[in-house]
Design a protein around this motif. Structure first.
Motif, PDB file in Angstrom:
ATOM      1  N   ASN A  19     -15.614  -1.919 -47.629  1.00 11.19           N
ATOM      2  CA  ASN A  19     -14.363  -2.608 -47.294  1.00 11.19           C
ATOM      3  C   ASN A  19     -13.883  -2.143 -45.934  1.00 11.19           C
ATOM      4  O   ASN A  19     -14.218  -1.041 -45.491  1.00 11.19           O
ATOM      5  CB  ASN A  19     -13.262  -2.313 -48.321  1.00 11.19           C
ATOM      6  CG  ASN A  19     -13.603  -2.781 -49.713  1.00 11.19           C
ATOM      7  OD1 ASN A  19     -13.543  -3.971 -50.003  1.00 11.19           O
ATOM      8  ND2 ASN A  19     -13.976  -1.852 -50.582  1.00 11.19           N
ATOM      9  N   THR A  20     -13.093  -2.975 -45.286  1.00  7.48           N
ATOM     10  CA  THR A  20     -12.417  -2.588 -44.055  1.00  7.48           C
ATOM     11  C   THR A  20     -10.927  -2.811 -44.254  1.00  7.48           C
ATOM     12  O   THR A  20     -10.497  -3.909 -44.584  1.00  7.48           O
ATOM     13  CB  THR A  20     -12.896  -3.433 -42.856  1.00  7.48           C
ATOM     14  OG1 THR A  20     -14.318  -3.249 -42.700  1.00  7.48           O
ATOM     15  CG2 THR A  20     -12.215  -2.984 -41.573  1.00  7.48           C
ATOM     16  N   TRP A  21     -10.159  -1.744 -44.070  1.00  4.56           N
ATOM     17  CA  TRP A  21      -8.714  -1.797 -44.342  1.00  4.56           C
ATOM     18  C   TRP A  21      -7.924  -1.599 -43.056  1.00  4.56           C
ATOM     19  O   TRP A  21      -8.316  -0.814 -42.204  1.00  4.56           O
ATOM     20  CB  TRP A  21      -8.320  -0.689 -45.335  1.00  4.56           C
ATOM     21  CG  TRP A  21      -9.016  -0.780 -46.645  1.00  4.56           C
ATOM     22  CD1 TRP A  21     -10.117  -0.075 -47.039  1.00  4.56           C
ATOM     23  CD2 TRP A  21      -8.685  -1.635 -47.735  1.00  4.56           C
ATOM     24  NE1 TRP A  21     -10.482  -0.429 -48.312  1.00  4.56           N
ATOM     25  CE2 TRP A  21      -9.632  -1.377 -48.756  1.00  4.56           C
ATOM     26  CE3 TRP A  21      -7.686  -2.583 -47.936  1.00  4.56           C
ATOM     27  CZ2 TRP A  21      -9.593  -2.049 -49.977  1.00  4.56           C
ATOM     28  CZ3 TRP A  21      -7.661  -3.247 -49.152  1.00  4.56           C
ATOM     29  CH2 TRP A  21      -8.600  -2.981 -50.149  1.00  4.56           C
ATOM     30  N   PRO A  22      -6.781  -2.274 -42.939  1.00  6.88           N
ATOM     31  CA  PRO A  22      -5.890  -1.985 -41.795  1.00  6.88           C
ATOM     32  C   PRO A  22      -5.305  -0.577 -41.944  1.00  6.88           C
ATOM     33  O   PRO A  22      -5.207  -0.068 -43.075  1.00  6.88           O
ATOM     34  CB  PRO A  22      -4.803  -3.054 -41.915  1.00  6.88           C
ATOM     35  CG  PRO A  22      -4.796  -3.444 -43.348  1.00  6.88           C
ATOM     36  CD  PRO A  22      -6.230  -3.318 -43.812  1.00  6.88           C
ATOM     37  N   PHE A  23      -4.935   0.019 -40.822  1.00  9.68           N
ATOM     38  CA  PHE A  23      -4.491   1.398 -40.874  1.00  9.68           C
ATOM     39  C   PHE A  23      -3.260   1.551 -41.761  1.00  9.68           C
ATOM     40  O   PHE A  23      -3.170   2.493 -42.553  1.00  9.68           O
ATOM     41  CB  PHE A  23      -4.170   1.906 -39.465  1.00  9.68           C
ATOM     42  CG  PHE A  23      -3.763   3.355 -39.443  1.00  9.68           C
ATOM     43  CD1 PHE A  23      -4.714   4.364 -39.592  1.00  9.68           C
ATOM     44  CD2 PHE A  23      -2.427   3.729 -39.297  1.00  9.68           C
ATOM     45  CE1 PHE A  23      -4.355   5.684 -39.581  1.00  9.68           C
ATOM     46  CE2 PHE A  23      -2.062   5.066 -39.277  1.00  9.68           C
ATOM     47  CZ  PHE A  23      -3.018   6.045 -39.422  1.00  9.68           C
ATOM     48  N   ASP A  24      -2.315   0.633 -41.686  1.00  7.82           N
ATOM     49  CA  ASP A  24      -1.077   0.819 -42.452  1.00  7.82           C
ATOM     50  C   ASP A  24      -1.290   0.530 -43.935  1.00  7.82           C
ATOM     51  O   ASP A  24      -0.440   0.860 -44.754  1.00  7.82           O
ATOM     52  CB  ASP A  24       0.047  -0.060 -41.895  1.00  7.82           C
ATOM     53  CG  ASP A  24      -0.348  -1.533 -41.790  1.00  7.82           C
ATOM     54  OD1 ASP A  24      -1.512  -1.867 -42.129  1.00  7.82           O
ATOM     55  OD2 ASP A  24       0.493  -2.335 -41.360  1.00  7.82           O
TER      56      ASP A  24
ATOM     57  N   SER B 244      -6.498  10.523 -35.884  1.00  2.00           N
ATOM     58  CA  SER B 244      -5.774  10.648 -34.616  1.00  2.00           C
ATOM     59  C   SER B 244      -6.211   9.553 -33.649  1.00  2.00           C
ATOM     60  O   SER B 244      -7.396   9.281 -33.493  1.00  2.00           O
ATOM     61  CB  SER B 244      -6.068  12.009 -33.967  1.00  2.00           C
ATOM     62  OG  SER B 244      -5.665  13.065 -34.791  1.00  2.00           O
ATOM     63  N   GLN B 245      -5.214   8.931 -32.986  1.00 10.97           N
ATOM     64  CA  GLN B 245      -5.558   7.959 -31.938  1.00 10.97           C
ATOM     65  C   GLN B 245      -6.005   8.673 -30.670  1.00 10.97           C
ATOM     66  O   GLN B 245      -6.883   8.200 -29.946  1.00 10.97           O
ATOM     67  CB  GLN B 245      -4.355   7.066 -31.641  1.00 10.97           C
ATOM     68  CG  GLN B 245      -4.048   6.091 -32.777  1.00 10.97           C
ATOM     69  CD  GLN B 245      -2.778   5.309 -32.486  1.00 10.97           C
ATOM     70  OE1 GLN B 245      -1.698   5.869 -32.407  1.00 10.97           O
ATOM     71  NE2 GLN B 245      -2.924   4.013 -32.303  1.00 10.97           N
TER      72      GLN B 245
END
Length: 225
Positions: free
Chosen positions: A220-225, A19-20
């Protein structure tokens, strides 16, 4: 608790961390220092404190002891860190993915075992390696076979097995009375035994003071989409 366009939004263990914005009660909030890296201290929401606290608070690993950690995900590596900080002299890391062993050794593991590479049940291998079993074992997976292996690899007399992993299948754990009567104990832990509002700010301070390394848990770091 959350819905979108009339349909429920499911959230693991009630945390809804994607949640943002969300509304929570004041008893679920604590203030932390403004100058910390949020991409690291977010790990204090569950993974790190759960494993680390299982070793420090729940099992109370003692200096010079032997430990076995089953499962080398975020929680398992955190339990390994806790065993190291507590002064364990031998830490056996167990996982079916051998690619995780390099990081485990960097964090303090003295031995690494892949059950699929062994000719006998992993608990028997550990009993032979340690001449009778480890002082402390940690199940960071949740499967019933792993729980049994973790219990049975502890030494008779004083062996301690701490259950951390969430067993998703709704099955009973069955063991013989003699497995416990011989002096073993089974512990359960939730959030590593920390009091979240009191403990999270202190853990943030410990991270800032480099008492433990959260960076090692990020692969790893992933973009939200």
């Amino acid at each position: 608790r959350f819905t979108c366009k009339g349909k429920p939004v499911y959230h693991f263990l009630g945390t809804s961390t994607f949640s943002q914005y969300t509304v929570v009660s004041d008893v679920n909030l604590c203030k932390i220092d403004n100058d910390v890296n949020l991409e690291r201290v977010c790990l204090l929401g569950c993974g790190f404190p759960t494993g680390y606290g299982a070793a420090i608070n729940t099992a109370k690993v003692t200096p010079g002891s032997t430990c076995a950690v089953f499962g080398l995900g975020s929680v398992g590596l955190s339990a390994l860190i806790g065993c190291k900080v507590a002064g364990a002299s031998r830490i056996i890391a167990i996982d079916i993915n051998s690619e995780k062993f390099t990081k485990a050794k960097a964090l303090g593991a003295t031995d690494c075992l892949n059950p699929r590479d062994q000719q006998k049940p992993i608990q028997e291998v550990i009993l032979e390696m340690t001449n009778g079993g480890v002082d402390f074992a940690f199940d960071c997976v949740g499967g019933l076979e792993v729980v049994k292996a973790a219990l049975n690899c502890t030494t008779v007399g004083w062996g301690s097995c701490t259950l951390i992993g969430v067993a998703m299948e709704n099955k009973e754990l069955i063991f013989t009375p003699m497995e416990i009567l011989m002096g073993r104990t089974i512990n359960g832990t939730l959030f590593g035994g920390w009091k979240s509002i009191d403990s999270i700010p202190k853990l943030v301070t410990d991270y800032k003071n480099k008492k433990f390394n959260l960076d090692a848990l990020v692969t790893n770091t992933w973009p939200f989409d």
